[in-house]
Motif scaffolding. Structure first.
Motif, PDB file in Angstrom:
ATOM      1  N   GLY A 117       0.806  -1.209   0.000  1.00 15.86           N
ATOM      2  CA  GLY A 117       0.000   0.000   0.000  1.00 15.86           C
ATOM      3  C   GLY A 117       0.843   1.264   0.000  1.00 15.86           C
ATOM      4  O   GLY A 117       0.647   2.164  -0.841  1.00 15.86           O
ATOM      5  N   PRO A 118       1.813   1.386   0.917  1.00 17.72           N
ATOM      6  CA  PRO A 118       2.637   2.601   0.967  1.00 17.72           C
ATOM      7  C   PRO A 118       3.484   2.845  -0.280  1.00 17.72           C
ATOM      8  O   PRO A 118       3.596   3.989  -0.734  1.00 17.72           O
ATOM      9  N   ILE A 119       4.104   1.798  -0.849  1.00 20.24           N
ATOM     10  CA  ILE A 119       4.969   2.058  -2.010  1.00 20.24           C
ATOM     11  C   ILE A 119       4.129   2.386  -3.247  1.00 20.24           C
ATOM     12  O   ILE A 119       4.541   3.200  -4.088  1.00 20.24           O
ATOM     13  N   ILE A 120       2.928   1.824  -3.365  1.00 21.31           N
ATOM     14  CA  ILE A 120       2.048   2.218  -4.464  1.00 21.31           C
ATOM     15  C   ILE A 120       1.539   3.646  -4.246  1.00 21.31           C
ATOM     16  O   ILE A 120       1.384   4.420  -5.200  1.00 21.31           O
ATOM     17  N   SER A 121       1.320   4.024  -2.983  1.00 19.15           N
ATOM     18  CA  SER A 121       0.921   5.414  -2.722  1.00 19.15           C
ATOM     19  C   SER A 121       2.036   6.371  -3.121  1.00 19.15           C
ATOM     20  O   SER A 121       1.781   7.485  -3.602  1.00 19.15           O
ATOM     21  N   ALA A 122       3.298   5.964  -2.939  1.00 22.05           N
ATOM     22  CA  ALA A 122       4.432   6.801  -3.355  1.00 22.05           C
ATOM     23  C   ALA A 122       4.494   6.918  -4.879  1.00 22.05           C
ATOM     24  O   ALA A 122       4.834   7.981  -5.419  1.00 22.05           O
ATOM     25  N   LEU A 123       4.180   5.823  -5.565  1.00 24.23           N
ATOM     26  CA  LEU A 123       4.143   5.866  -7.025  1.00 24.23           C
ATOM     27  C   LEU A 123       3.102   6.883  -7.504  1.00 24.23           C
ATOM     28  O   LEU A 123       3.362   7.694  -8.403  1.00 24.23           O
ATOM     29  N   PHE A 124       1.931   6.850  -6.890  1.00 23.71           N
ATOM     30  CA  PHE A 124       0.888   7.795  -7.278  1.00 23.71           C
ATOM     31  C   PHE A 124       1.208   9.208  -6.797  1.00 23.71           C
ATOM     32  O   PHE A 124       0.738  10.189  -7.393  1.00 23.71           O
ATOM     33  N   ALA A 125       2.001   9.329  -5.729  1.00 23.40           N
ATOM     34  CA  ALA A 125       2.470  10.651  -5.311  1.00 23.40           C
ATOM     35  C   ALA A 125       3.317  11.285  -6.410  1.00 23.40           C
ATOM     36  O   ALA A 125       3.188  12.482  -6.709  1.00 23.40           O
ATOM     37  N   LEU A 126       4.188  10.479  -7.032  1.00 19.41           N
ATOM     38  CA  LEU A 126       4.994  10.989  -8.134  1.00 19.41           C
ATOM     39  C   LEU A 126       4.114  11.350  -9.330  1.00 19.41           C
ATOM     40  O   LEU A 126       4.331  12.371  -9.991  1.00 19.41           O
ATOM     41  N   LYS A 127       3.112  10.536  -9.590  1.00 17.01           N
ATOM     42  CA  LYS A 127       2.181  10.835 -10.679  1.00 17.01           C
ATOM     43  C   LYS A 127       1.444  12.147 -10.407  1.00 17.01           C
ATOM     44  O   LYS A 127       1.219  12.953 -11.323  1.00 17.01           O
ATOM     45  N   ALA A 128       1.105  12.391  -9.138  1.00 18.48           N
ATOM     46  CA  ALA A 128       0.422  13.641  -8.780  1.00 18.48           C
ATOM     47  C   ALA A 128       1.307  14.851  -9.060  1.00 18.48           C
ATOM     48  O   ALA A 128       0.822  15.902  -9.505  1.00 18.48           O
ATOM     49  N   ILE A 129       2.602  14.714  -8.802  1.00 19.57           N
ATOM     50  CA  ILE A 129       3.550  15.795  -9.096  1.00 19.57           C
ATOM     51  C   ILE A 129       3.589  16.074 -10.599  1.00 19.57           C
ATOM     52  O   ILE A 129       3.573  17.226 -11.041  1.00 19.57           O
ATOM     53  N   VAL A 130       3.635  15.010 -11.381  1.00 12.69           N
ATOM     54  CA  VAL A 130       3.654  15.163 -12.838  1.00 12.69           C
ATOM     55  C   VAL A 130       2.372  15.863 -13.312  1.00 12.69           C
ATOM     56  O   VAL A 130       2.413  16.808 -14.116  1.00 12.69           O
ATOM     57  N   ARG A 161      24.777  -2.447  -9.692  1.00 10.13           N
ATOM     58  CA  ARG A 161      24.483  -2.003 -11.054  1.00 10.13           C
ATOM     59  C   ARG A 161      24.079  -0.530 -11.149  1.00 10.13           C
ATOM     60  O   ARG A 161      24.136   0.045 -12.233  1.00 10.13           O
ATOM     61  N   GLU A 162      23.641   0.031 -10.048  1.00 10.70           N
ATOM     62  CA  GLU A 162      23.156   1.405 -10.039  1.00 10.70           C
ATOM     63  C   GLU A 162      23.802   2.153  -8.870  1.00 10.70           C
ATOM     64  O   GLU A 162      24.059   1.576  -7.815  1.00 10.70           O
ATOM     65  N   LYS A 163      24.023   3.443  -9.046  1.00 10.43           N
ATOM     66  CA  LYS A 163      24.539   4.222  -7.927  1.00 10.43           C
ATOM     67  C   LYS A 163      23.388   4.545  -6.967  1.00 10.43           C
ATOM     68  O   LYS A 163      22.207   4.537  -7.361  1.00 10.43           O
ATOM     69  N   PRO A 164      23.696   4.824  -5.700  1.00  8.42           N
ATOM     70  CA  PRO A 164      22.636   5.090  -4.725  1.00  8.42           C
ATOM     71  C   PRO A 164      22.021   6.475  -4.927  1.00  8.42           C
ATOM     72  O   PRO A 164      22.601   7.336  -5.588  1.00  8.42           O
ATOM     73  N   PRO A 165      20.858   6.710  -4.349  1.00  3.06           N
ATOM     74  CA  PRO A 165      20.232   8.027  -4.441  1.00  3.06           C
ATOM     75  C   PRO A 165      20.985   9.057  -3.591  1.00  3.06           C
ATOM     76  O   PRO A 165      21.729   8.696  -2.684  1.00  3.06           O
ATOM     77  N   VAL A 166      20.752  10.327  -3.878  1.00  2.00           N
ATOM     78  CA  VAL A 166      21.349  11.385  -3.052  1.00  2.00           C
ATOM     79  C   VAL A 166      20.525  11.615  -1.788  1.00  2.00           C
ATOM     80  O   VAL A 166      21.033  12.130  -0.790  1.00  2.00           O
ATOM     81  N   SER A 167      19.253  11.240  -1.828  1.00  5.38           N
ATOM     82  CA  SER A 167      18.390  11.311  -0.645  1.00  5.38           C
ATOM     83  C   SER A 167      17.117  10.545  -0.946  1.00  5.38           C
ATOM     84  O   SER A 167      16.861  10.150  -2.086  1.00  5.38           O
ATOM     85  N   GLY A 168      16.319  10.342   0.085  1.00  9.03           N
ATOM     86  CA  GLY A 168      15.060   9.634  -0.115  1.00  9.03           C
ATOM     87  C   GLY A 168      14.544   9.029   1.166  1.00  9.03           C
ATOM     88  O   GLY A 168      15.022   9.326   2.262  1.00  9.03           O
ATOM     89  N   PHE A 169      13.549   8.155   1.011  1.00 13.53           N
ATOM     90  CA  PHE A 169      12.943   7.539   2.194  1.00 13.53           C
ATOM     91  C   PHE A 169      12.336   6.195   1.815  1.00 13.53           C
ATOM     92  O   PHE A 169      12.133   5.886   0.632  1.00 13.53           O
ATOM     93  N   THR A 170      12.073   5.393   2.834  1.00 13.24           N
ATOM     94  CA  THR A 170      11.350   4.139   2.655  1.00 13.24           C
ATOM     95  C   THR A 170      10.064   4.218   3.467  1.00 13.24           C
ATOM     96  O   THR A 170      10.106   4.491   4.675  1.00 13.24           O
ATOM     97  N   PRO A 171       8.902   4.003   2.847  1.00 12.28           N
ATOM     98  CA  PRO A 171       7.617   4.115   3.549  1.00 12.28           C
ATOM     99  C   PRO A 171       7.252   2.808   4.239  1.00 12.28           C
ATOM    100  O   PRO A 171       6.244   2.183   3.930  1.00 12.28           O
ATOM    101  N   ASP A 172       8.060   2.404   5.206  1.00 10.38           N
ATOM    102  CA  ASP A 172       7.947   1.044   5.737  1.00 10.38           C
ATOM    103  C   ASP A 172       8.151   1.004   7.250  1.00 10.38           C
ATOM    104  O   ASP A 172       8.786   0.113   7.768  1.00 10.38           O
TER     105      ASP A 172
END
Length: 463
Positions: A117-130, A161-172
């Motif tokens: 639920g929380p990570i899908i809410s974060a996905l839609f949070a990004l969609k809301a910004i767009v 394979r990928e570099k880490p983010p410069v900042s962020g959070f985990t909704p967990d």
């Protein structure tokens, strides 16, 4: 369009998408070709990525270990990192654990809160910004993990394979902000059972628990004896005297003793009832002579019992920042030749592994019990002056009107595995923590409020 208005416009689609992902049973299974953690986690990842694809995001699947949805340009990126795998559902659900039914404004199902639920809410949070046409200076990734409940092995694959983010959070975790996470150990305590019972009672096996980080809600023992009626009477009397939920039945030539507890997250063992220790308490009263299995059972009855802070075991560590150590005895596997218990200990953020392991080794010294399969995560601690912490406090205060207090927890999150992130939500103060419990749910209004908080947080970190 304002960001919160944009979230409200996406409300129905967000709810339906959470239901869609929750309906995928994503407990870790045996690895298959192209599915490192089994079909369930792989299917959940593809479901989430398809949702993101339909929202218009670029998506990447890193060989079914981990995937992400991405928006924006540039080398630096802000991340929201959540997981799609879940712990086993267990028994006793009011509504089907993978149906994602809505009742009284709550979506029920395994993973609704932890962490689909929380990570899908974060996905839609990004969609809301767009949709709100807000400009960002950094790229944003919503990262979907698939192995958080079983060791977070997918994040090593990602960081190779990928570099880490410069900042962020985990909704967990929970609100307001988690700036400290206890050190975590998971390990086995093992003893060879060379001296067998010389009495009329012989324990053939004891099995119980599902995972180290869950309080076991079921455990059973198979016993061979000629004194069946006496054993049944003893069990019934014990259950009545103690209030422990023990049942006993005859099956073929064996008597089975079944212990029923209450599951909870291994970081919060005081919220559960340990079915293994209930059974041990009964078995410790049986006449098993000087056998190794009785010594093993009595050792844990004496030094653990129903304590959840490790005090009697000699590891009762505590500090002012994060409180007491949490002690969970999660899984038991005993046959006639070997006894194995799997423990999950979480120690305070200002303490060290050495502070824990030395008294632990001293306690088992001379007992024939040995440590195997030790896994360890160091504690995590961000100071209150860290820019990431300050940003999260600002957003939380603005969106809720509540004081953005800092918390330290026993639960281990992705923040220990991924640099530059902390745990942020999704459980609001005063709401129940149903992670790893039966009848897990997320309130629909909390889901929407999470999306608003996460949208503003992404904007503040990436603007």
């Amino acid at each position: 369009m304002k960001i919160n208005d944009s979230v409200d416009m996406l409300r129905d689609e967000l709810i339906q998408s959470v239901q869609e992902v929750v309906r995928v049973k994503s407990v870790e299974e045996e690895a298959k070709l192209g599915m490192p953690f089994g079909e369930g986690p792989a299917n959940a990842l593809e479901t989430a990525l398809e949702i993101a694809r339909n929202l218009g995001f670029k998506v990447v699947n890193l060989d079914n270990y981990v995937g992400y949805a991405e928006y924006g340009e540039g080398d630096e990126y802000v991340a929201v990192l959540g997981h799609l795998d879940v712990v086993p559902e267990g028994d006793g659900w009011k509504y089907p654990p993978y149906a994602a039914e809505i009742h009284d404004g709550k979506i029920y199902g395994r993973g609704t809160t932890d962490d689909k639920g929380p990570i899908i809410s974060a996905l839609f949070a990004l969609k809301a910004i767009v949709d709100a046409k807000v400009s960002l200076s950094k790229k944003v990734r919503i990262i979907f993990g698939t192995n958080e409940e079983s060791g977070s092995k997918e994040l090593k694959y990602y960081l190779d394979r990928e570099k880490p983010p410069v900042s962020g959070f985990t909704p967990d975790a929970e609100y307001p902000i988690i700036n400290g996470e206890k050190g975590i150990t998971i390990f086995d305590l093992v003893k060879d059972l060379n001296t067998k019972p010389q009495r009329d009672i012989n324990i053939k096996y004891i099995r119980g628990g599902q995972k180290a980080n869950m309080v076991p809600d079921y455990c059973e023992a198979g016993i061979i004896t000629d004194l069946k009626s006496s054993l049944i009477e003893s069990c019934e009397n014990f259950s009545e005297r103690t209030g422990y939920d023990l049942k006993i039945e005859e099956k073929d030539n064996m008597v089975k003793v079944k212990s029923y507890g209450v599951s909870a997250h291994g970081s919060l063992p005081h919220l559960g009832k340990n079915a293994i220790m209930q059974l041990f308490a009964f078995l410790g009263e049986l006449d098993l002579g000087t056998s190794d299995i009785l010594k093993f059972i009595n050792f844990f009855n004496r030094y653990v019992g129903f304590e959840v802070n490790g005090e009697s075991f000699g590891v009762g560590l505590s500090d002012d920042v994060s409180g007491e150590l949490s002690f969970n005895l999660g899984v038991v596997e005993i046959d006639e030749n070997k006894a194995r218990l799997t423990l999950n200990l979480r120690y305070p953020v200002t303490k060290t592994y050495e502070d824990l392991i030395k008294p632990l080794e001293e306690r088992i010294d001379g007992t024939g019990i040995r440590i195997e399969n030790m896994q360890h995560q160091k504690p995590l601690y961000f100071s209150e002056d860290h820019p990431l912490i300050k940003t999260l406090q600002k957003v939380y205060s603005e969106q809720t009107g509540d004081e953005p207090k800092l918390l330290s927890i026993g639960g281990g999150t992705y923040a220990k595995e991924m640099p530059n992130i902390v745990a942020f939500g999704p459980i609001f103060p005063g709401k129940p923590d149903l992670d790893h419990q039966t009848n897990e749910y997320i309130e629909v209004e909390d889901l929407i409020l999470n999306a608003k908080i996460y949208a503003h947080t992404i904007y503040e970190l990436a603007k």
